[in-house]
Design a protein around this motif. Structure first.
Motif, short mmCIF file in Angstrom:
data_model
loop_
_atom_site.label_atom_id
_atom_site.label_comp_id
_atom_site.label_asym_id
_atom_site.label_seq_id
_atom_site.Cartn_x
_atom_site.Cartn_y
_atom_site.Cartn_z
N ILE A 1 83.49 -19.76 82.40
CA ILE A 1 83.69 -19.82 83.85
C ILE A 1 84.40 -18.32 84.02
O ILE A 1 85.24 -17.35 82.97
CB ILE A 1 85.53 -20.27 83.75
CG1 ILE A 1 85.88 -22.27 83.66
CG2 ILE A 1 85.77 -20.34 85.27
CD1 ILE A 1 87.18 -22.87 83.85
N PRO A 2 84.13 -18.06 85.15
CA PRO A 2 84.24 -15.86 85.33
C PRO A 2 85.21 -16.09 85.74
O PRO A 2 86.11 -16.78 86.78
CB PRO A 2 83.03 -16.55 86.51
CG PRO A 2 82.02 -17.32 86.57
CD PRO A 2 82.86 -18.42 85.99
N ARG A 3 85.91 -14.67 85.11
CA ARG A 3 87.26 -14.30 85.59
C ARG A 3 87.28 -13.68 86.53
O ARG A 3 86.30 -13.41 87.86
CB ARG A 3 87.38 -12.90 84.74
CG ARG A 3 88.55 -11.96 84.97
CD ARG A 3 88.74 -11.24 83.77
NE ARG A 3 87.48 -10.47 84.39
CZ ARG A 3 87.72 -9.36 85.53
NH1 ARG A 3 88.80 -9.03 86.31
NH2 ARG A 3 86.17 -7.98 85.10
N ALA B 1 84.42 -12.27 88.96
CA ALA B 1 83.43 -11.13 88.14
C ALA B 1 81.72 -11.36 88.29
O ALA B 1 81.51 -12.35 88.08
CB ALA B 1 83.78 -10.73 86.95
N GLY B 2 80.87 -10.23 88.49
CA GLY B 2 80.00 -10.60 88.70
C GLY B 2 79.28 -11.28 90.23
O GLY B 2 78.10 -11.52 90.06
N ASP C 1 79.14 -6.25 85.65
CA ASP C 1 79.95 -7.10 86.21
C ASP C 1 81.29 -6.96 87.05
O ASP C 1 81.94 -7.69 86.68
CB ASP C 1 80.49 -7.91 84.83
CG ASP C 1 80.90 -9.35 84.83
OD1 ASP C 1 80.54 -10.33 85.24
OD2 ASP C 1 82.35 -9.45 83.42
N MET C 2 80.74 -6.56 88.11
CA MET C 2 81.91 -6.25 89.46
C MET C 2 81.91 -7.62 90.57
O MET C 2 80.39 -7.79 90.80
CB MET C 2 81.60 -5.00 89.86
CG MET C 2 82.39 -4.30 90.94
SD MET C 2 81.64 -2.66 91.08
CE MET C 2 80.04 -2.86 91.60
#
Length: 320
Positions: free
Chosen positions: A3-5, A34-35, A202-203
């Protein structure tokens, strides 16, 4: 798949003046991972910029902010002034609307970039500045460092602003109407740059705009605001493919189709309410073609619908 942060988590954000009981922004919740690129869309006065600026406590003290704002799991509203200074420009950065008014006209690009690179050792600042300019597509970066903002084009100035924002390697980039006053070609280049950097670094990107075309091409999810409330939210493909809220549908109906025969574009009656004329119940009901009696007295909650998104409308099930 992991799972993306979650980088930015805004929950039940309410913003009001100290002299009014009516909120400017009412129970807005936004999450950016993130991303991921997430858009805040709406007309002028809908609360887009207020929401984005509140995420870094950049609003004036005349406004009261309530709710929860977490940046990388840390409460922004509970941060000390010193901690806020540490976070701004490092963990999170902002690209403002007008680069020509955001850049200092009496300082060179180098001086302003060096200030943003305050955590970089002095000996390495020049190399870091040149690398940033190259990263955002600035030609002849060595010469650009010596120039002043008035010597740059609007597109070049906006790229400098992006470079300054990226200097601290932020986890979150807030872009508040980043292509205002830019021509279409430069606008596309700036947006493509932001999209690429979000992937590479990854911003998380929070994009504030009123341009639906920009959202369609550049964002993963979209939040549609009207008079300080989110009326529809969901994946961009879902919202654009089958908008379920009457206001969202009206926005799409007002977009001209260059391939169709000339026609008068439909428009909604009335205007966006001001703080002094804010109606009870659903804030959109005075202009809504589907409004019924309960819309004038009860605020519809934001609920999931079978289309895959969420909408705040008592008739959400009837709009398909």
């Amino acid at each position: 798949m992991s799972i993306p942060r979650t980088v930015l988590d805004i929950r039940d954000l309410t913003i009001r003046t100290r002299t009014s009981a009516t909120p400017l922004v009412d129970a807005v919740s936004v999450r950016v991972s993130a991303g991921e690129s997430v858009a805040l869309v709406g007309e002028s006065g809908s609360g887009k910029s207020l929401t984005s600026l509140a995420s870094l406590r950049l609003l004036p003290d005349t406004l009261q902010v309530r709710g929860t704002i977490e940046l990388d799991g840390e409460s922004v509203l509970d941060m000390s002034p010193q901690r806020l200074r540490e976070v701004r420009g490092t963990t999170a950065a902002v690209i403002f609307q007008e680069p020509m008014s955001s850049l200092n006209p009496v300082l060179t690009v180098q001086t302003q970039l060096y200030e943003a690179l305050r955590g970089t050792p002095r000996a390495g600042k020049r190399a870091a500045a040149l690398e940033l300019l190259d990263q955002v597509g600035i030609t002849d970066p060595t010469r650009r460092l010596r120039q002043y903002p008035h010597e740059l084009s609007g597109g070049m100035s906006q790229r400098i602003m992006i470079a300054i924002a990226l200097a601290g390697r932020p986890s979150l980039l807030i872009a508040d109407e980043p292509t205002t006053a830019l021509d279409v070609t430069i606008q596309a280049q700036v947006l493509e740059l932001l999209q690429r950097l979000a992937r590479e670094l990854d911003m998380a990107v929070l994009l504030v705009t009123h341009d639906l075309g920009i959202v369609a091409e550049n964002c993963d999810r979209v939040n549609v605001l009207y008079a300080g409330r989110i009326v529809e939210t969901g994946p961009t493909d879902t919202v654009f493919g089958n908008p379920r809220h009457p206001y969202t549908r009206a926005l799409f109906a007002s977009i001209p189709d260059v391939d169709a025969a000339p026609r008068r574009l439909p428009s909604l009656p009335g205007t966006v309410p001001t703080l002094a004329t804010m109606p009870d119940g659903c804030r959109f009901h005075p202009r809504c073609p589907l409004a019924e009696a309960r819309c004038a007295v009860s605020t519809p909650p934001l609920v999931a619908h079978d289309g895959g998104g969420e909408g705040a409308c008592w008739m959400i099930g009837a709009v398909a």
